[in-house]
Design an enzyme around this catalytic site. Sequence first.
Site, PDB file in Angstrom:
ATOM      1  N   CYS A  95      50.842  37.573  28.716  1.00 24.77           N
ATOM      2  CA  CYS A  95      49.716  36.643  28.556  1.00 24.77           C
ATOM      3  C   CYS A  95      49.592  36.176  27.106  1.00 24.77           C
ATOM      4  CB  CYS A  95      48.418  37.312  29.000  1.00 24.77           C
ATOM      5  SG  CYS A  95      47.001  36.185  28.945  1.00 24.77           S
TER       6      CYS A  95
ATOM      7  N   CYS B  55      41.638  43.376  26.644  1.00 21.89           N
ATOM      8  CA  CYS B  55      42.669  43.361  27.686  1.00 21.89           C
ATOM      9  C   CYS B  55      43.992  43.949  27.213  1.00 21.89           C
ATOM     10  CB  CYS B  55      42.873  41.934  28.184  1.00 21.89           C
ATOM     11  SG  CYS B  55      44.048  41.848  29.558  1.00 21.89           S
TER      12      CYS B  55
ATOM     13  N   CYS C 100      41.796  40.594  46.497  1.00 21.76           N
ATOM     14  CA  CYS C 100      41.777  39.814  45.261  1.00 21.76           C
ATOM     15  C   CYS C 100      43.172  39.736  44.652  1.00 21.76           C
ATOM     16  CB  CYS C 100      40.820  40.449  44.254  1.00 21.76           C
ATOM     17  SG  CYS C 100      39.166  40.786  44.914  1.00 21.76           S
TER      18      CYS C 100
ATOM     19  N   CYS D 215      40.230  36.275  47.563  1.00 19.91           N
ATOM     20  CA  CYS D 215      39.774  35.841  46.245  1.00 19.91           C
ATOM     21  C   CYS D 215      40.996  35.712  45.346  1.00 19.91           C
ATOM     22  CB  CYS D 215      38.796  36.858  45.666  1.00 19.91           C
ATOM     23  SG  CYS D 215      38.189  36.455  44.001  1.00 19.91           S
TER      24      CYS D 215
ATOM     25  N   CYS E 165      33.042  33.346  41.788  1.00 20.36           N
ATOM     26  CA  CYS E 165      32.872  34.747  41.402  1.00 20.36           C
ATOM     27  C   CYS E 165      33.001  34.808  39.893  1.00 20.36           C
ATOM     28  CB  CYS E 165      33.945  35.604  42.071  1.00 20.36           C
ATOM     29  SG  CYS E 165      33.988  37.324  41.530  1.00 20.36           S
TER      30      CYS E 165
ATOM     31  N   ARG F  81      28.711  43.601  42.011  1.00 22.78           N
ATOM     32  CA  ARG F  81      29.784  44.575  42.205  1.00 22.78           C
ATOM     33  C   ARG F  81      29.920  45.458  40.979  1.00 22.78           C
ATOM     34  NH1 ARG F  81      34.069  41.371  42.430  1.00 22.78           N
ATOM     35  NH2 ARG F  81      33.166  40.671  44.383  1.00 22.78           N
TER      36      ARG F  81
END
Length: 332
Positions: free
Chosen positions: A71, A78, A115, A147, A207, A277
């Site tokens: 990424c 992260c 997901c 999702c 979401c 959640r």
Amino acid sequence: MIDQTTVFDWMDFAKKAINKDMLTREEALSVLQADDDDLLPLMHAAFQVRRHFFGKKVKLNMILNAKSGLCPEDCGYCSQSIVSTAPVAKYTMLDKETLLAGAREAMNRKAGTYCIVASGRGPTEKELGQVIDAVKEIRETMPLKICACLGILSEEQASRLQTAGVHRYNHNLNTSRSHYGDITTTHSYDQRVETVDTVKRAGMSPCSGVIIGMGESDEEIVEMAYALRELDADSIPVNFLNAIPGTPLENNGRTPAIKALKVLALFRFLCPTKEIRVAGGREVNLRSMQPFALYAANSLFVGDYLTTPGQEITTDHQMIEDLGFEIELCAL
């Protein structure tokens, strides 16, 4: 800080939430700054709201890390970001059969929502096609809510995902607008908001959630909750930072369990009709207090997260049963 001489009635907050009336900023802040001795009455009030809109049902979600690492973004929390030195797996988009196998595993875990998550700024044409092919077959063969979380989307990409059968798209705000530049610099808070708006225009359910424990103030947590209420996110994952060695936030301490529960109560009061959640980091931050989370939240991730392990699935199922709650087997 709130005036410590002010006395708040948490059941009044519950009544407001059930009537869909918004708490004032002072009231919202008072939830986070409540005396720890008030935890049980506070969670009882949050449960009145949760029970009113969702009963005792618990929605289960399962994540598949469909593309890991690689990424170019610099998100400080992260382990997959370009600035991370954490030893995580790095691989390109998983093939269709692996994505389908993940959906079958979600069914085995009693998860109603599957997901598909990929690292990166946004999907390439090839990656988007791979996800779309898998989604079409999942929709034809399994009763799952799907999702996707693939990063920043164009209008055209969002439309194609919706047409293929993606029900929901996740793109977290992560933190407040005022704190955003301290966490990420390679994209903006406004780009995240725009992606959520793009998802909504395409006809997918939005979401969007947060990560607590990244150095934000109580006022900024309140700011996050109001922002997600205004954004009208249908599903709100509340993550608690699991500080991973090799990331810029590796030295951040854990959020105390009682504070984490107050955060969940706040989000329930401010977003009463939404799926709240308790998400990444719950095992590390809530520890033995995890069952209390479901008195405010009505949803859990089961199994592993993107690069960190989750709790044993049987333990989660047992926790739900011991609380007298019920797994919602079908989210459609």
